[in-house]
Enzyme design. Sequence first.
Site, PDB file in Angstrom:
ATOM      1  CB  ALA A  79     -14.855  -2.134 -12.130  1.00 54.19           C
ATOM      2  CB  ALA A 142     -17.315  -6.821 -10.966  1.00 53.29           C
ATOM      3  CB  CYS A 143     -18.915  -2.661  -7.591  1.00 51.55           C
ATOM      4  SG  CYS A 143     -19.935  -2.070  -6.231  1.00 51.55           S
ATOM      5  CG  PHE A 144     -23.395  -4.564  -8.353  1.00 47.69           C
ATOM      6  CD1 PHE A 144     -24.608  -4.407  -7.697  1.00 47.69           C
ATOM      7  CD2 PHE A 144     -22.831  -3.462  -8.955  1.00 47.69           C
ATOM      8  CE1 PHE A 144     -25.247  -3.190  -7.654  1.00 47.69           C
ATOM      9  CE2 PHE A 144     -23.456  -2.227  -8.920  1.00 47.69           C
ATOM     10  CZ  PHE A 144     -24.668  -2.096  -8.268  1.00 47.69           C
ATOM     11  CG  ASP A 145     -17.662  -9.920  -6.650  1.00 46.77           C
ATOM     12  OD1 ASP A 145     -17.473  -8.939  -5.900  1.00 46.77           O
ATOM     13  OD2 ASP A 145     -16.764 -10.687  -7.000  1.00 46.77           O
TER      14      ASP A 145
END
Length: 275
Positions: A79, A142-145
């Site tokens: 996400a 979540a995508c940005f981790d």
Amino acid sequence: MKWRFIDTEIHSGAWNMAIDEAVMTCCAAGRVPPTLRFYRWGPPALTLGYFQKAERDVNFDACAHLGIDVVRRLTGGRAVLHDQELTYSIVMPHEGCPLPDSITDSYRVLSRGLAEGFRILDLPVTMSHPAPRSGKPGSSAACFDALSVWELEADGKKIVGSAQARRFGSVLQHGSVLNDLNPEMLFATMKDENPRRLERAKATFLEKATSIRHLTGCPLPWNELFDAFKEGFFIALERDLDAHFVEDDLTDDELSLAEDLIENKYATRDWNHRR
């Protein structure tokens, strides 16, 4: 090779994703040239990866309360909350495509435009090293981790999230350049059976993601961000793919197809909750 550059400005999540698919379809049919598009989101939107489990990962009640669209992408991954960012998409026909066959290698070529944009802004951002940093996946939905190869990083933290898909006879790469980020809002949209695990994931996210505001002290004005990355992509794609850009608009065919895709796909529960 003639390319188009299009700025479609601010639209809903369903509209933005429908336009990506419409451009892919028309590009593969030879009705439009390869296309670089910039766009924004209004209201903010949470996009889900193509294979992501919506009911497991997303708090739909919180999204509705916060006024956040939810839409599933054509591309994989996890996400992404689209809010204070510049979003780009690149579409090319698969037949005769000058990109390397390897998705990883093609990702590197297309991401050079992002690196040029940060160079123009004089920001200390580099491409991530191709060697895997860890065998562990990200700790949340979540995508940005998590940082992947050939992504853009500052001090080891991810500042751009991109994804690629090859469908409908076209290649699509799209992604988000974070001008600022709001982890509280992002994780309010997430769901986990264990609330403590979600809190730990948010802490990990803050260690692995960053934004332009974190580098400069404040978000950059939109026109400055827009101009830098437009020039960056023009430089890199002309150099690497012999792309010659003409500023243009979406065609009537693309807009008509997008309207149909919104009604029958991207604004439907069947698509957005399909997994």
